[in-house]
Design a protein around this motif. Sequence first.
Motif, short mmCIF file in Angstrom:
data_model
loop_
_atom_site.label_atom_id
_atom_site.label_comp_id
_atom_site.label_asym_id
_atom_site.label_seq_id
_atom_site.Cartn_x
_atom_site.Cartn_y
_atom_site.Cartn_z
N LEU A 1 0.82 -1.21 0.00
CA LEU A 1 0.00 0.00 0.00
C LEU A 1 0.86 1.26 0.00
O LEU A 1 0.61 2.20 -0.77
N SER A 2 1.87 1.29 0.86
CA SER A 2 2.71 2.49 0.97
C SER A 2 3.50 2.74 -0.31
O SER A 2 3.60 3.88 -0.79
N GLN A 3 4.08 1.69 -0.90
CA GLN A 3 4.83 1.86 -2.14
C GLN A 3 3.91 2.31 -3.27
O GLN A 3 4.27 3.17 -4.09
N THR A 4 2.71 1.74 -3.35
CA THR A 4 1.77 2.13 -4.40
C THR A 4 1.37 3.59 -4.26
O THR A 4 1.31 4.33 -5.26
N VAL A 5 1.09 4.05 -3.05
CA VAL A 5 0.71 5.45 -2.83
C VAL A 5 1.86 6.38 -3.23
O VAL A 5 1.64 7.40 -3.91
N VAL A 6 3.08 6.04 -2.86
CA VAL A 6 4.24 6.86 -3.22
C VAL A 6 4.42 6.90 -4.74
O VAL A 6 4.68 7.97 -5.32
N PHE A 7 4.27 5.77 -5.40
CA PHE A 7 4.42 5.74 -6.85
C PHE A 7 3.32 6.54 -7.55
O PHE A 7 3.57 7.18 -8.56
N LEU A 8 2.10 6.50 -7.00
CA LEU A 8 1.03 7.31 -7.58
C LEU A 8 1.31 8.80 -7.42
O LEU A 8 1.03 9.60 -8.32
N ILE A 9 1.88 9.19 -6.28
CA ILE A 9 2.25 10.59 -6.07
C ILE A 9 3.33 11.02 -7.06
O ILE A 9 3.30 12.13 -7.60
N ILE B 1 13.60 4.60 0.74
CA ILE B 1 13.18 5.31 1.96
C ILE B 1 11.96 4.62 2.58
O ILE B 1 11.92 4.37 3.80
N VAL B 2 10.96 4.32 1.76
CA VAL B 2 9.77 3.64 2.27
C VAL B 2 10.13 2.26 2.84
O VAL B 2 9.64 1.87 3.91
N GLY B 3 11.00 1.54 2.14
CA GLY B 3 11.42 0.23 2.62
C GLY B 3 12.16 0.30 3.94
O GLY B 3 11.96 -0.53 4.83
N GLN B 4 13.02 1.32 4.11
CA GLN B 4 13.76 1.47 5.36
C GLN B 4 12.84 1.84 6.51
O GLN B 4 13.02 1.37 7.63
N ILE B 5 11.84 2.69 6.24
CA ILE B 5 10.86 3.01 7.29
C ILE B 5 10.13 1.75 7.72
O ILE B 5 9.91 1.51 8.91
N ASN B 6 9.76 0.94 6.73
CA ASN B 6 9.07 -0.32 7.04
C ASN B 6 9.96 -1.26 7.83
O ASN B 6 9.51 -1.90 8.79
#
Length: 370
Positions: A223-231, A282-287
């Motif tokens: 979900l988080s990666q998809t939202v970032v990619f859509l942005i 960045i998203v992966g590291q936060i996760n």
Amino acid sequence: MLNAFNQLPYWLRLGILFPVAFLNGWLLFLLIGYLEPLVTIFITATLLAFLLDFPIRLLELRGISRVWAVTLVFLIALVILAILALVLIPLILQQLSDLIAVLPQWIDTGTENIDNLRKWAIAQRLPININQVIGQIAEKLTTVVQSLSTQGLNFLLGAIGSIFNILFVLVLTVFLVFTGQNIWDGIFSWIPEPWNVELRNLIRDKFERYFASQAILAGILSLSQTVVFLILQVPYAVLFGVTIGLTSLIPYASAFTILLVSIILSLENWVLGLKVLIAAIIVGQINDQVITPRLMGGITGLNPVWLILALFIGGKFAGILGLLLAVPLASVIKSATDNLRYRLTHPNESMIAQVPLDSSSELINRNLEE
């Protein structure tokens, strides 16, 4: 006879046990290969039953009866499956098909960009033979991208086309949720005490905690990666985001997927590919640093070296399914081996490292509340 065996030197007992365990493992591997795809179907249904049993037991801990807990979890699972089947999966397949159709054009663009870089290197009279290096990179990249995209589509279409196997897995999962307790009682009754209790608790604890946590983490990361990619207005954002999230089920695989997605996007627009690489990391590291420790904790207890070896062996013998099972199975083997070593080195002491049946639920529930 057992007393005489315990009186043997420690190294000699290990020397006797190792070939016996190896022979039994080899025979088990041959039997599994002979029974395919039944074994794969049963293992898949078992994993799904583990995932469903986890929220069921959480509801039971809050005072809801078993029947109502099972009913509620199955209804939620059916709703999720309906959404996936009607919305998400068709969208992903459509984006995958479009990506495969546009890949030749992207590859041509990427090759042209690489050729321009080669000409620039020649004009700058660089001392390294960048012409040959870049040519080899372009050739390998083209082959890898085309091969992976084609194999990925064939795998998805083949999995979805096996309607009978899917229905078999779903039906078997339902039966395992309702009657799995009796099945495991029968299987572990063949194992001598106290190992029947100890191994059962270890397997249930490690597998349930691991797959429940991994499923939650994969969903959050998708979900988080998809939202970032859509942005970032990344083309095929849902396909890339969900792919990165699902590959996180296998340790270290999501890093390779992030790199591959960035390379694919760089063929068409290297700036966008670089942005995606930075954002995904960045998203992966936060996760990994914030969410994963709270859910996973020290579930596996494996050294990274043993973790990599377990993944290699699992992938070698059972492909994708082996990669999924490698980590929790290796964790069970490590815990059982530690206990066996303690028993062999301390024969006069009694040690049964039993794990409470509700420890996994209580642990993750406590972590979520924190």
